[in-house]
Structures are given as structure tokens and as C-alpha cells.
Design a protein around this motif. Structure first.
Motif, short mmCIF file in Angstrom:
data_model
loop_
_atom_site.label_atom_id
_atom_site.label_comp_id
_atom_site.label_asym_id
_atom_site.label_seq_id
_atom_site.Cartn_x
_atom_site.Cartn_y
_atom_site.Cartn_z
N GLU A 134 66.64 63.27 29.46
CA GLU A 134 66.36 63.89 28.17
C GLU A 134 66.51 65.41 28.26
OE1 GLU A 134 65.90 62.24 25.29
OE2 GLU A 134 66.43 60.59 26.63
N LEU A 159 70.15 66.24 28.02
CA LEU A 159 70.67 66.09 26.67
C LEU A 159 70.22 67.24 25.77
CD1 LEU A 159 70.23 62.26 26.28
CD2 LEU A 159 72.37 63.50 26.27
N ASN A 160 68.97 67.67 25.96
CA ASN A 160 68.48 68.77 25.14
C ASN A 160 69.18 70.07 25.47
OD1 ASN A 160 66.14 68.36 23.17
ND2 ASN A 160 65.77 66.89 24.80
N LEU A 178 72.57 66.43 15.90
CA LEU A 178 71.85 65.28 15.34
C LEU A 178 72.35 63.98 15.93
CD1 LEU A 178 71.64 66.33 11.60
CD2 LEU A 178 69.76 66.05 13.18
N PHE A 179 73.66 63.89 16.07
CA PHE A 179 74.21 62.66 16.65
C PHE A 179 73.70 62.46 18.08
CE2 PHE A 179 78.14 62.79 13.73
CZ PHE A 179 77.42 62.14 12.75
N ILE A 180 73.61 63.59 18.81
CA ILE A 180 73.14 63.46 20.19
C ILE A 180 71.70 63.00 20.21
CG2 ILE A 180 72.59 64.77 22.25
CD1 ILE A 180 75.17 66.19 21.95
N ILE A 181 70.92 63.49 19.24
CA ILE A 181 69.53 63.03 19.18
C ILE A 181 69.50 61.52 18.98
CG2 ILE A 181 67.43 63.13 17.81
CD1 ILE A 181 67.97 66.06 17.34
N ALA A 182 70.37 61.04 18.09
CA ALA A 182 70.40 59.60 17.84
C ALA A 182 70.82 58.84 19.09
CB ALA A 182 71.35 59.30 16.69
N VAL A 183 71.86 59.35 19.73
CA VAL A 183 72.32 58.68 20.95
C VAL A 183 71.23 58.68 22.01
CG1 VAL A 183 73.97 58.79 22.84
CG2 VAL A 183 74.73 59.17 20.52
N ALA A 184 70.52 59.80 22.11
CA ALA A 184 69.48 59.89 23.11
C ALA A 184 68.39 58.87 22.83
CB ALA A 184 68.90 61.30 23.12
N ALA A 185 68.07 58.70 21.54
CA ALA A 185 67.05 57.72 21.20
C ALA A 185 67.49 56.33 21.63
CB ALA A 185 66.77 57.75 19.70
N ALA A 186 68.76 56.02 21.36
CA ALA A 186 69.28 54.71 21.76
C ALA A 186 69.23 54.56 23.27
CB ALA A 186 70.72 54.55 21.25
N VAL A 197 67.25 56.02 25.41
CA VAL A 197 65.90 55.81 25.92
C VAL A 197 65.48 54.36 25.71
CG1 VAL A 197 63.50 56.39 25.55
CG2 VAL A 197 65.20 58.17 25.58
N GLY A 198 65.83 53.82 24.53
CA GLY A 198 65.45 52.44 24.25
C GLY A 198 66.02 51.49 25.28
N VAL A 199 67.34 51.59 25.48
CA VAL A 199 67.98 50.67 26.43
C VAL A 199 67.50 50.95 27.84
CG1 VAL A 199 70.16 49.86 27.32
CG2 VAL A 199 69.95 50.42 24.93
#
Lengths: 173, 103, 832
Positions: free
Chosen positions: B35, B38-39, B66-74, B76-78
């Protein structure tokens, strides 16, 4: 330079260095803390700092999203992960590998290379003074839903795939 | 403000993240370090955007952040799902013990 | 200008309107709701959800009829008025009486034009398009909407009517099935999807509807999936259709870009017709779409899934695999007719890919129908053959005839399938040879309706099939070649001959089915004896008995329609009937070329001589089959199904042909396994492939095909035979081909082997051994061993060292990777 503008520039710089130093410290604690929950909390500080930097740069919407998504969701997810894997809540020795020194060497080398490249490239480029120049949410959303619509759709599919993937991977047989 | 401030901050964060990825034994901590990386990238994007605001680069920079934030969220989930699976199979998330690649 | 064009037809088109036409979306929406309700609440309903489905589909049927009535009244309105231009490109209807006054207000010239045009022709009519934008990006509007014109309302009526009857029939046929509710849910979904497909206003929606009907077909073929064969058949249908779907996607995308980024069917057609779209792109997209048509509408050589699809419940076969879904491909061509018409240069040419594939399909299907023992398979191949007829008709420019045949075929083929279902319901089998025979005694109503359906299919006047078949034959324009008259579009003489042969074959195989099923002696009923518990099941398995009313009434209704619908499109001038009674179907269904989205098609003149000739052909085919089965086979034994010493056992050529047909031209062998196929099959398949592909190729190579029938055929045959002949040879792996030349070849091989090869090999062998010994002594032992040993030792040592690096710890690898990347980055900075 107008006094008011000058004051703004000074204030911006002050805040930048303040926040940046907090961030670097917190980031170091994330990767060195021997208490895994503390590490997660330090991560919150770093993420909040990033959000603050976004605000300084006039990217309000991204800053707010950063807070909502990262601090609101991702960190909570991390805490869940920590608890579900029954990590010790207290401090724990041995969180690091024995290859610490090669890693430190690599990281320092990397930061030196990058710093050299960055300074060489953008040594004295100044970011325009922020007066009335932050991006509005409308502009961002217009861009997302017109120019970058394909990327947006791809992200949607990616999130769906990640959702399904996470369920499939983590499901008990 | 100078552009280079943000870029240096980003570089430092990036390297701290890399260090974390390389030395942490706990898989969750590795994910946290990712993370950080990515930040750092996000800061770069937004800073370059703001720097080139007069040529209209601010919007793309932010949109991609914003897209990177979304990708990062995904991610973290996986990632956490995988960590849970590893934990369930090995009762540990110590990456030291995950060495199936050992030759 | 107006007056000049008026001589060819209406020069201007007015916009049709009306509540039902504008809100046609309601019809698919009702069925979609029905699907959802049955899925969620069906199990708790007293009739397992079937009542919902029947109510919904009947409501849809009524709505479709109302929509159709509204379209007819709109056409009538247009007929009785003069189109007055109210603004650029926009016309409004003026009644006869008002026209004169209005005209003076618009000026003399316009008035004069109207005087001219109001004489024989009214105005054309534009389709009703109601659509909404749901997404727009980069200047492209993505719309969802409906389009209603004569073609749409025809399909709506056919789909909802057949679907209603199938719903009612199914309540008896699948009664007690464990997935009764599931079955009705999918019937609803299928109907919804098909209605959605036929009402779509843009190609995007068509793709969606197309895939949805495919999914429903898959689910219903595999309805009894516990049986491996059924689930295999479902998969086969699905996968074969995927092949065509690739063509559909590519074709639609090419069309989208070729016509300036629009999905709208009307715009695509308009641009194709006024030659704005590049002809090459039209050709490419037409050929791509043709693959889709081939898979969905069971055209040769992607038809193999359709007979297997008969694994589904019989009502499903009637609805999906005979009457509605399989005509989706035909509908696609009819809907995008501008594209096909211009892309394949249908007007004025004498051969094109669409007509050729249709012609081959119709022959292949009809010939295969001869050798099937399973009554449903006969009907399946018959469907393939009839679909080929429709494709052929579209390919020769006989648009109305194709759609009319689609219309009549839907009724009589559904009738035949449901009749077959009724018989099998009684005997619990589809095999005509082992389980049927003499059924007319047990099932009089089924027999009568089935007979009507067969006559309609065979195309004997005055039943429905005759009129539509005859129109197609007329539409080929080939008859003019024999009569010496000028013909309509191109002179598709080959197609006429193909169609005529098929007509004869159709009549013959239907006679065979009638004999095997309904005449002779009942051969079934032995299952119980086998199992030795006949008494317990006597009530069910004794003599077969007539089906219940819910099965018979749909049969009666369809039989009535199979007799009568042909009269909807009597040829012009037939028996001196007034104009208002002839060609009603064509008049109301065929879009007016004045609406600009439909090409100007010439209509062939009906011909008494052709009608009489084709009837004689059909009758003689019936007579031949009658003589064979009803007289000769029956005389041999009432229980016999074939002559013991029949022609296939006497003539080796016929025997080979029979084997070829029994093996379905070996297409499945090729598709399934790639096993070596017997040479005859491969050769014939190769030449058929060659004919199809080569003609398409020849056509493509020869742009000005108007006068180039022979060159293109020559090109096609030669290229096709060469290309596919090689493929065929490769497929047969020489096994069968060699049988022709086996003996001389074997002898030659043997001689060569003994005299030339052996001697050579012996010499080579002796010398080799000597050389090898020398090499072994000096080189192998001395040099190479040492080298190998030291290399091995070196590797082992290095591996031992390097082994420590391969710790299996990902982070260690990561460190190395990052360090390496950093070094490289640093190097690059220094260098640059």
C-alpha cells in the motif's frame, strides 16, 4: 511577489514539510514496528498524510476518496486480516527476515538512484501557486465518464473479478 | 512549492515500501508495505498533474490516482483472501515458511 | 421527378405510428416478467408455474395480433393517401380528397406530382422506431429501443402463436417432470429473448437477443441432462453456435465501423443501399454474418448441432428448433437485407454465397432425412432443408417468398413436431422402425393432422407449403431461362434446379415417414415383454392410445393454419381475383423501398407452367415413395420397414450412397475426432466444401459478376476443389484413397522394398557399423567422456553453490530482483 501569495507559499511549504516528516516517520514505523496492530495504525497516519498532500496539491476529490477508501475501508480490512490470522496483538519479535541488511542496502540504493533522477529531472520546477486552481469534482467526474470511460469500465470489471476471486480463494471447501 | 519536494517524498515512501516488502515476515505486513508503494505512485501522479495544470494534465493525473485507489482496494481484497487461505492451510502466515519454490 | 419514380413504386414514405407499434417493448417485457415470476414463485403455484407462462404468452399473442392489426391499418392508411413533403425529407399523409386543396397551397409542381402518384400507388411506410439513449460516449449513442414494421409483427405473431400452443401442449407432455417449473421458466425466457430479438432496433440488441436464445436453447436441449447424451447434445449445440457467433460479432463490428459508427439497423441498411458504405466492407460483413446464419439456422456445414438438439423435449424442438429460434438467422438476413443485398450483389448476379449455401443445405438436409429411423431426426433434417430453402430464397432476392416460407413453415413444422411428440408420447420412443407402425388406428386425430402437415411440407396445392415453396421457385428467376422470358433478379437457374430436386426429395421422405409411422403393422409394445412385468404396466404400455385434448387441440389449430395460411399470399392475378385479395402478405410485410432502408427488389412474375411442373414433380416423388413403401414393402410384410432385397443391397453405388448418408456425410466424424474418415466421405465432403468456399471465393475475386456466372463457377470449382481436396486427402490419411490403387501400389512397394531399399539398407548398415566401431574406440571413450565428466562435475559444483540462492523464499528473490533493477536504473542514469 504579493505578500498574501508569499504567505500562502510559506504556509504551503511549512505544511508540506511538517506532513512529509510525519509521513516518513510513520512509514518507517510501519515497516519496522514489532507490533503488527501498531503497524496498521501507523499506516493510517501515512495514508492520512497522503490525503493531506493531495489537498495541498489541489486535488480535493482524490484526497477525500483517499480518506474514504483507504482509511475507511482498506485499513479496516487489514485489521480484519490481522485478527482472522490470529496474530499476536502485543509485540512480537522476529517479524523481520534475516535478510535485513541486503534489503536496507537495496532500498537505500534505490532511493539514491531515484533522488538523483528526480533532482536531475525536476530540480527547480515550481508548482504554480494555488489560487482558485483546485480541480472540481465535476471536472473529475466528467473526465471519468467521458474520456476515461473505457478504463472506468475495466476497473469495474476488475473490482467484480476481485470480489469473486476473493470469495473463491478464501472460501472454505 | 517545488515539484521535486513531492517527487522526493514519493521516492522515499516508495523505498520504505520496498524495504517493508522485502523484510517483513508477516504476510499482512507485506500487503501494508505494498500500500505504501501504491500511495507513493499516487503522490507522483497528482503532483505531476498539478505541475502541468496549465496544460490540462491535472484531471488525468487525478483520474488515474482514483483508478489506482480502486485497484489497490481490489488488490487488498484478493491479497487478504490469499493470506487467509495460506493461514488456513499452514496455520501460519509467516512467509519464511512458505518456501515451496525451494530448490 | 415524382411522377417518374411513381412508376416504380411509392416515391415517398410516411411515418407509421400508433400505440401498439410504438410500445411493442411491452410484449417481450411481459414474457421476461413471466420468467422471473415462474423462477421465483413457480414451485409454490398449484400448476407449477405453467399457468403464469400460459397467461403471459396468450397475452403476448393478443398484443401481437393487435400490433399486427395496427400495422395493417397503417399500411392501408398509407395506401389511401398521398405523401406531402412538410419539411426536408419528412412526409405527411394527405387523404385523397384533401390532397387537391393542399396541393394548391404547396404550388403547382408539387400538386402535379401528387396527381400522378396517387393513381396506382400510395405512400410507402416507415418502420416505427422508438428508442432511448442509455449511454453515449465519444459521439456514439448507444440506444435501446424497438423497431416495428411488417417483418417484426409477422415474427411476433408467429413466435407468440407457436409459443402459446407449445405451452399448452407442454402441460400434458412434460407433466410430472421433475423440472416442470424450470422447463416453463425457460420457455418463458426463450419467448422473451426471441421477441426481444425480433423487435430490436439496433444490431447491438440483436446480438444480445441472439445470445439469449442460444442460452435458452442450450438449457432446454439439456433439460434431461442426467443422460450424458443429452448434455453432450446441449454442449454441441452451444459450441457450434459459438463458431457462428464469432462471425456475428465480427460482422456486426465491421458493419458498425463501415457505416460510420452506428448501430441502428435502419441507418445501416440505408447507408448500404445508397452505396455510402464501402462495398468491400459490406461483402466482408455479409460473409461474417453468414457464418452466424449458418450456425444458428443450421446451414451446411454448421448444421450438425440441429439433429442432436432433438435430445430436448419435443415441444421444445417444435418451438425452438423448428419454428422460431432457428429462423433467427433467416430473420437476421431479412432484417439487414440491405447489407446482404448490396454486399453479395444479389440483384443481377446468378450465384452468390448465400444462395449457394442455402441450396447446398437444402439438398444435404433433404437427402439426410431419407435415412433416419428416428422420426424427430427426420423432421430435424427436414427443418435444415427448409431453412436452406429460406436462405436460398433470400440469396436470390425473393425476400417476401423467404419470409412467407418462414411463416408457413413455422406452422406446419411445429405441427409435424408436435404430432411426432404425440406419437412418441404414446409409444415412448422416437424410433419409427422398432416402435411405430400402424399408428393411424390408435391415433386417428394425430394421424390426420400429421398427414396435413406432411402434405403442407411436401408442397402440394392448395396447402400452405405449396404457395410459399412455389414463390421461392418463381423468385429464383430461373424458370424464365426455360420459358425464354425476361427474369426478375439474376437468373438463378442452378438454385431453381436445387429447389426442385429438394421438393421431390421432401415429398418422398415425408411419404416414407407416414408409412413407417402410421401404416403397416404396429411394431412396438415389446418393451414390457422384455422386462417381464407387462401386467403391472398394462394401463400405460398396452396398445398405444390417442393423446389428451391439451395435445390434440394445438395439433388441430396448427393443422387448420397449415391448410389456410397459404392463401394469405396468392400470386397476383390468380384466378382473376381482385388486387385486394392477392399478395396480401407481401403487401403488408415487405418494407417499402420508399422508406429507404429496404432495397428495391424486383418481383418475379408468377408462372402457371412452373407451378404445374413443380406439382407434377412432387406428385411423382410421392408416387415413387408410395410404390416403394405402400405397395412393395407392405406386400412383403406389413411389419417390414425396408425391402429385404431392396435397391441398396443390390447396387453397390446405392449402397455406398446409403452408407454415406447414414454417416451424415462424415461431418460429425471430422468435427468430433479428426479420426481418419473413409475416403469416399472425405472426398465428397471436400468437394462440397470446395463448391461452397470456392464459389464464395470465386465470387469475391470476380467483382462484376453480373455477366460472370461461368467464370466465377469455374474459379470456384477449381480453387475450391484444389484447396479442399488437399484437406480431404489429408483427412482421409490415404487409407481409403489407397484402396483404389491398392494392388498396383502394394506390388510396386514390395518390389521397391525388396530390390532397392533392402540392398541399400544392408550396405548402409554394414558400413555404419564399421564406422561406429571406429568412432566409439577413438572418440567416444577418449574425448567425449572426459568432457562430459568434467562438465558434470562442474555443474554439480556450481549447482551446489547456487543452490543456496534458490532458498524458496520469495522475499530473497525479491531482494535480488530489486537490487538488480536498481543497479540497472543507476547504470542507465549514468550512461544517459
Amino acid at each position: 511577489m504579493m505578500p498574501a501569495v508569499l504567505a500562502a507559499v510559506v504556509a504551503q511549504n511549512v505544511f508540506f514539510y511538517l506532513i512529509a516528516s510525519i509521513m516518513v516517520y510513520a512509514a518507517l514505523r510501519v515497516v519496522t514496528s514489532s507490533n503488527i496492530v501498531h503497524a496498521a495504525l501507523y499506516l493510517v497516519v501515512v495514508l492520512a498524510g497522503v490525503a493531506a498532500q493531495f489537498l495541498l496539491l489541489g486535488a480535493e476529490f482524490v484526497g477525500i476518496t483517499q480518506v474514504l477508501v483507504y482509511i475507511g475501508a482498506v485499513v479496516v480490512l487489514f485489521l480484519f486480516g490481522i485478527m482472522l490470522t490470529r496474530a499476536k496483538v502485543g509485540s512480537e519479535d522476529n517479524l523481520d527476515h534475516d535478510n535485513r541488511w541486503p534489503a536496507i542496502l537495496t532500498a537505500v540504493m534505490l532511493v539514491l538512484v531515484m533522488a538523483y533522477a528526480v533532482i536531475d529531472f525536476a530540480g527547480d520546477s515550481e508548482i504554480a501557486v494555488l489560487d482558485q486552481s483546485e480541480t472540481t469534482v465535476q471536472q473529475v467526474s466528467d473526465a471519468i465518464f467521458s474520456t476515461y470511460i473505457v478504463a472506468f469500465e475495466a476497473i469495474s470489471v476488475l473490482l467484480l473479478a476481485a470480489l469473486i476471486g476473493a470469495i473463491v480463494v478464501a472460501r472454505k471447501e | 512549492m517545488y515539484l521535486v519536494q513531492f517527487l522526493l517524498l514519493s521516492a522515499v515512501l516508495f523505498c520504505i515500501g520496498v524495504y517493508g516488502v522485502l523484510v517483513r515476515r508477516n504476510a499482512v505486513l507485506v500487503l501494508m508495505s505494498i500500500e505504501l508503494i501504491l500511495n507513493a505512485v499516487n503522490i507522483n501522479l497528482v503532483a505531476f498533474g498539478a505541475f502541468n495544470r496549465d496544460v490540462g494534465a491535472a484531471i488525468p493525473g487525478e483520474v488515474f490516482a482514483l483508478f489506482i485507489i480502486a485497484v489497490a482496494a481490489a488488490e487488498v481484497g484478493v491479497g487478504l483472501a490469499m493470506v487467509l487461505t495460506i493461514y488456513r492451510n499452514r496455520k501460519s502466515i509467516d512467509l519464511h515458511q512458505v518456501d515451496l519454490l525451494k530448490g | 421527378m415524382h411522377a417518374f419514380l411513381a412508376a416504380e413504386g411509392p416515391s415517398a414514405a410516411i411515418q407509421a405510428g400508433g400505440w401498439f407499434l410504438e410500445n411493442v417493448w411491452i410484449i417481450p417485457a411481459i414474457m421476461a416478467c413471466s420468467f422471473a415470476i415462474i423462477l421465483f414463485f413457480g414451485k409454490r403455484m398449484p400448476k407449477g408455474g405453467s399457468e403464469i407462462g400460459i397467461a403471459a404468452v396468450l397475452a403476448c399473442f393478443v398484443l401481437s395480433l393487435l400490433t399486427g392489426a395496427q400495422w395493417i391499418s397503417e399500411v392501408n392508411r398509407a395506401d389511401n393517401c398521398v405523401a406531402v413533403e412538410i419539411s426536408e425529407g419528412k412526409y405527411e399523409c394527405e387523404s385523397h380528397e384533401g390532397a387537391g386543396e393542399q396541393a394548391s397551397a404547396f404550388g403547382e409542381v408539387l400538386g402535379a406530382a401528387e396527381e400522378e402518384s396517387e393513381g396506382a400507388y400510395g405512400a410507402g411506410l416507415k418502420a416505427v422506431v422508438s428508442e432511448r439513449t442509455w449511454w453515449s460516449n465519444g459521439g456514439v449513442n448507444f440506444t435501446i429501443g424497438t423497431m416495428a414494421d411488417g417483418l417484426t409483427v409477422t415474427l411476433l405473431a408467429v413466435v407468440t402463436l407457436v409459443s402459446s400452443l407449445v405451452h399448452i401442449y407442454s402441460t400434458d407432455y412434460v407433466a410430472g417432470d421433475r423440472r416442470f417449473t424450470h422447463y416453463f421458466a425457460f420457455l418463458s425466457l426463450f419467448t422473451a429473448a426471441m421477441l426481444f430479438f425480433v423487435t430490436s432496433a439496433n444490431t447491438l440488441q440483436m446480438i444480445v437477443g441472439w445470445e439469449l436464445v442460444g442460452v435458452c436453447s442450450f438449457a432446454l436441449i439439456g433439460h434431461w441432462w442426467e443422460d450424458q447424451a443429452n448434455s453432450d447434445a446441449a454442449l454441441k449445440a452451444f459450441l457450434t453456435n459459438r463458431v457462428g457467433d464469432m462471425g456475428l460479432l465480427i460482422g456486426m463490428i465491421v458493419l458498425f465501423f463501415a457505416s460510420g459508427e452506428t448501430w441502428s439497423i435502419i441507418d445501416i441498411n440505408k447507408l448500404a443501399i445508397d452505396h455510402t458504405t464501402s462495398h468491400t466492407l459490406l461483402l466482408i460483413s455479409a460473409l461474417c454474418l453468414l457464418t452466424a446464419v449458418m450456425s444458428k439456422s443450421g446451414q451446411f456445414f454448421l448444421h450438425t448441432w440441429l439433429p442432436d438438439a432433438m435430445a430436448g423435449p419435443t415441444p421444445v424442438s417444435a418451438l425452438i428448433h423448428a419454428a422460431t429460434m432457428v429462423v433467427a438467422g433467416i430473420y437476421l438476413v431479412a432484417r439487414l437485407y440491405g447489407v446482404f443485398f448490396e454486399g453479395l450483389s444479389i440483384a443481377g448476379s446468378s450465384i452468390n454465397a448465400l444462395a449457394l449455401i442455402g441450396g447446398i443445405t437444402t439438398l444435404v438436409g433433404a437427402s439426410l432425412a431419407f435415412v433416419q429411423d428416428d422420426i424427430k431426426k427426420v423432421l430435424a433434417y427436414s427443418t435444415i432443408s427448409q431453412l436452406g430453402y429460406m436462405a436460398l430464397a433470400l440469396g436470390v432476392g425473393a425476400w417476401t417468398a423467404a419470409i412467407f416460407h418462414l411463416f408457413t413453415h413455422a406452422f406446419f413444422k411445429a405441427l409435424l413436431f408436435l404430432g411426432a411428440g404425440s406419437v412418441s408420447h404414446a409409444v415412448h420412443s422416437f424410433n419409427m422402425k422398432t416402435d411405430m407402425g400402424g399408428m393411424r388406428k390408435f391415433m386417428p386425430t394425430t394421424y390426420k393432422t400429421f398427414l396435413i402437415g406432411s402434405i403442407a411440407l411436401a408442397g402440394l396445392p392448395p396447402l400452405a407449403g405449396f404457395w410459399s415453396k412455389d414463390e421461392i421457385l418463381v423468385g429464383t428467376g430461373g424458370w424464365g431461362f426455360f420459358e425464354g422470358k425476361p427474369h426478375s433478379n439474376g437468373a438463378y437457374t442452378v438454385m431453381l434446379i436445387m429447389g426442385m430436386i429438394t421438393a421431390a426429395m421432401t415429398a418422398a421422405y415425408m411419404t416414407r415417414v407416414i408409412y413407417l409411422t402410421f401404416y403397416g403393422e404396429f411394431r412396438g409394445g415389446h418393451h414390457d415383454d422384455d422386462h417381464g412385468h407387462a401386467d403391472a404396466h398394462d394401463a400405460h404400455h398396452g396398445d398405444p392410445h390417442e393423446s389428451g385434448p391439451r395435445i390434440l387441440w394445438p395439433l388441430r389449430i396448427l393443422a387448420f393454419l397449415a391448410v389456410t395460411v397459404g392463401f394469405l399470399n396468392l400470386p397476383p392475378g390468380f384466378l382473376g381475383l381482385p388486387k385486394g385479395l392477392t399478395e396480401r402478405f407481401g403487401h403488408y410485410v415487405e418494407p417499402s423501398s420508399a422508406a429507404k432502408y429496404f432495397p428495391k427488389i424486383n418481383h418475379a412474375d408468377p408462372s402457371w407452367s412452373l407451378a404445374i411442373f413443380s406439382t407434377i414433380v412432387v406428385l411423382s416423388a410421392v408416387a415413387a415413395a408410395y410404390w416403394y413403401y405402400f405397395v412393395k414393402v407392405n406386400r412383403q410384410s406389413p411389419a417390414a420397414t425396408e425391402l429385404v432385397n431392396g435397391p441398396t443391397s443390390r447396387s453397390s453405388v446405392l449402397k455406398a450412397g446409403h452408407t454415406l448418408l447414414k454417416n451424415r456425410y462424415y461431418l460429425d466424424h471430422i468435427y468430433d475426432s479428426g479420426k481418419p474418415v473413409p475416403a469416399v466421405g472425405a472426398g465428397i465432403v471436400a468437394s462440397l466444401f470446395g463448391l461452397a468456399a470456392g464459389s464464395a471465393l470465386g465470387f469475391t475475386l470476380d467483382n462484376g459478376l453480373n455477366q460472370a456466372f461461368l467464370p466465377s463457377l469455374t474459379w470456384g470449382l477449381s480453387l475450391g476443389t484444389v484447396v479442399f481436396g488437399i484437406v480431404g486427402l489429408a483427412l482421409s490419411t490415404g487409407v481409403g484413397v489407397a484402396s483404389f490403387v491398392k494392388k498396383p501400389l502394394a506390388w510396386a512397394t514390395n518390389w521397391t522394398h525388396e530390390n532397392l531399399l533392402d540392398a541399400t539398407v544392408d550396405q548402409v548398415g554394414v558400413r555404419s557399423v564399421q564406422a561406429a566401431e571406429a568412432v566409439y574406440k577413438h572418440i567416444d571413450q577418449g574425448v567425449i567422456d572426459t568432457a562430459v565428466n568434467s562438465a558434470g562435475a562442474g555443474s554439480s559444483g556450481a549447482g551446489g553453490e547456487l543452490r543456496r540462492l534458490a532458498s524458496g523464499k520469495v522475499q530473497q528473490y525479491g531482494t535480488i530482483m530489486f537490487a538488480g533493477a536498481t543497479l540497472l536504473a543507476g547504470l542507465m542514469i549514468i550512461i544517459i
